[in-house]
Structure formats: structure tokens, C-alpha cells
Design an enzyme around this catalytic site. Structure first.
Site, mmCIF file in Angstrom:
data_model
loop_
_atom_site.group_PDB
_atom_site.id
_atom_site.type_symbol
_atom_site.label_atom_id
_atom_site.label_comp_id
_atom_site.label_asym_id
_atom_site.label_seq_id
_atom_site.Cartn_x
_atom_site.Cartn_y
_atom_site.Cartn_z
ATOM 1 N N GLU A 115 0.841 -1.212 0.000
ATOM 2 C CA GLU A 115 0.000 0.000 0.000
ATOM 3 C C GLU A 115 0.871 1.255 0.000
ATOM 4 O OE1 GLU A 115 -3.981 -0.498 1.896
ATOM 5 O OE2 GLU A 115 -2.860 -1.865 3.190
ATOM 6 N N GLU A 135 -3.714 -9.274 3.704
ATOM 7 C CA GLU A 135 -4.676 -8.829 4.725
ATOM 8 C C GLU A 135 -5.858 -9.785 4.867
ATOM 9 O OE1 GLU A 135 -3.170 -6.744 2.601
ATOM 10 O OE2 GLU A 135 -2.866 -4.768 3.489
#
Ligand code: HXC
Length: 261
Positions: A115, A135
């Protein structure tokens, strides 16, 4: 300039910021994110810095993600929202930074690590790096801006596969799907990143900033508005001393000397 978890250095108009928690594979907890924000702002506001490089300390990880221990230690919506707000603010700060940014991906880039690179302009990875968005395997999803940035930066079906499966991919596969710009050997990483950074830093810093602003804001606009914005920005650029210098230098067959004016 250095402290425990973030170190910075400046040489030849290139600011380098290193995330320095190698024992936790450079995972980002809130204290590290706060320092990252303030050290990054120091580089962004320093006129000697034309390009900012972000990397990880040690030879194992770029960033192995948000700090899972920090997340697990929190309780209550308020505290989770606080972490989400912080990581969003810092990654957005990096994304809209007025100077070009380069990620030197020196190892694992997982979760918040991917990210983070999605908020930088150019990414160079070592060939033994692995990247991924695990995630979902933790019962989370890429919520540090990654789900939306990835969807807009690579093919949506590739983005969704990465997010839904949580699979790790090799640096070469990341190159193939357009997540990174280049893959190099470990020895070549910093020389290659610096070569690219120096090339960018040799251009007019003012024009680079106007170009970056044009790209950052233009990509969120409908095409007609983005083109109108670009037209206004190139008008500004054409009126700079650096544009006059660059064009004169070409006609006079000499190297340009840009002064950022
Ligand atoms: C906290 C971490 C960490 C992380 C590694 N460590 N990743 N600590 N947060 N994200 C710590 C380990 O607990 C361990 O600490 C040390 O770093 C070394 O890691 P090992 O697992 O022993 O190393 P290895 O076996 O080589 O495995 C490397 C790895 C693995 C594959 C990278 O560590 C891993 O899967 N890490 C988690 C990756 C991940 O799921 N990231 C996404 C996080 S969530 P000790 O003390 O035992 O030595 C996220 C969401 C953010 O990013 C956005 C939310 C809004």
C-alpha cells in the site's frame, strides 16, 4: 538526521528515507507512521531535495505491513479508526507530495508495504523480493488506501485476484502486472534507484513539481477538466525561466542549467 525508526539522508538533491525496524521486518506501527510523516515532510520542504527515495532497513524487508501487534493491541472502534486515519493521512501525504518519489523495494513488501509503494511514483524491486496483500488471510482487507489505489493502477482483475487470494507474488510477476517499474539484483538496487533519481533531479525542480501536481490532481478529474487543468499548468510552465533556459540551451547546442525559477 536520524532516530530509532526512521533515518534520512540527503545527497546530490536526493533525499533518502529508510524505515528502520528490521527486527519487525519494518512493520509500521503508529509511532513509526508519525515519524515517517514528519521526516518525510522535512524532505519535502527542503529545497535541496528534488527527489525522495523510500526504502527499508536491512536486507530482508521493505515493509512487511502494518504492525499486526499494534493492531491486535487495540480495542474499540475509536482506536481502530485512529490507526486507519493515521495510515491514510501518511500515505496520502506521500502520494500528493510535490516532488517525485521512488520506492527501493529491498525485500518483503506485504500488506501496508505494498500500500505504501502504491502511494509512490516509481518502484524498483530486488529480484528476490516478494510482494502481496495478505490482509484477507488476517480477516482484514487492504485498507490503507491500497484497495482503491491498486484497482486504479493495474488491471482490475489482477488487483482483485491479489486482494481476494492474499497470494504473494515474485518481483518478476509484479513487474509483469505493472506493479513495479524495474527488477534488479540486490547489488544493483541502490545504484539503479540513484541513477533514475539523479536523472529526474537534473531537470527543473519547479517544472517537475508542476508536472507532478498536474498528474496527481488530473488523474482524479474527468478528462475535460483534467485537460483544462493541464492547459493552465503548461501555460505556467511556458512562462518559467527554466523553460526559456531549456529551449535556449537546445537552440544553442549546450546543456541546460535549470535554477528552479
Ligand atoms: C508485526 C511483524 C510483521 C508485521 C513480521 N513481523 N511481519 N510484526 N507486524 N506485519 C515480525 C514477526 O512477528 C517476527 O517477530 C519478525 O518480524 C520476523 O518475522 P518472521 O515471521 O519470524 O520471519 P519469516 O519467517 O522470515 O517470515 C517473513 C514474513 C512473515 C513472511 C514476512 O513475517 C509475515 O507473514 N509477516 C506478516 C505479513 C503480513 O501479514 N502483513 C500484512 C499486515 S496487515 P519476532 O518477535 O517473532 O522475531 C496490514 C494492514 C495495514 O498491513 C492496513 C490497516 C489499515
Amino acid at each position: 538526521m536520524s532516530d530509532d525508526t526512521i533515518t534520512t539522508s540527503i545527497a546530490e538533491n536526493i533525499g533518502t528515507l529508510s524505515i528502520n525496524r528490521p527486527k519487525a521486518l519494518n512493520a509500521l506501527n503508529s509511532a513509526t507512521l508519525e515519524k515517517l510523516s514528519s521526516r518525510f515532510a522535512d524532505l519535502e520542504t527542503n529545497d535541496d531535495v528534488h527527489v525522495i527515495v523510500i526504502t527499508g532497513a536491512g536486507d530482508r524487508a521493505f515493509v512487511a505491513g502494518g504492525d499486526i501487534a499494534d493492531l491486535a493491541s487495540r480495542g474499540g472502534l475509536e482506536h481502530y479508526l485512529e490507526f486507519a486515519e493515521l495510515i491514510h493521512e501518511v500515505f496520502r501525504q506521500i502520494e500528493v507530495c510535490k516532488k517525485p518519489t521512488i520506492s527501493a523495494v529491498n525485500g518483503w513488501a506485504l500488506g501496508g508495504g505494498v500500500e505504501l509503494i502504491l502511494a509512490t511514483d516509481i518502484r524498483v524491486a530486488v529480484e528476490d523480493a516478494a510482494l502481496g496483500l495478505p490482509e484477507i488471510t488476517l480477516g482484514l482487507f487492504p485498507g490503507a488506501g491500497g484497495s482503491q489505489r491498486l484497482l486504479r493502477q493495474i488491471s482490475p482483475c489482477q488487483a482483485k485476484e491479489l486482494m481476494f487470494t492474499g497470494d504473494r507474488i515474485s518481483a518478476r510477476e509484479a513487474l509483469r502486472i505493472g506493479l513495479v517499474n524495474k527488477v534488479v539484483s540486490r547489488e544493483e538496487l541502490m545504484p539503479e534507484v540513484m541513477k533514475t533519481a539523479q536523472k529526474i533531479a537534473s531537470h527543473s525542480p519547479l517544472v517537475l513539481q508542476l508536472l507532478k501536481r498536474n498528474l496527481t490532481h488530473g488523474q482524479d478529474m474527468p478528462l475535460a477538466a483534467a485537460l483544462a487543468h493541464e492547459q493552465a499548468m503548461i501555460g505556467l510552465v511556458l512562462d518559467t525561466a527554466d523553460a526559456h533556459e531549456g529551449c535556449s540551451a537546445f537552440l544553442e547546442k549546450r546543456p541546460a542549467e535549470f535554477r528552479g525559477k
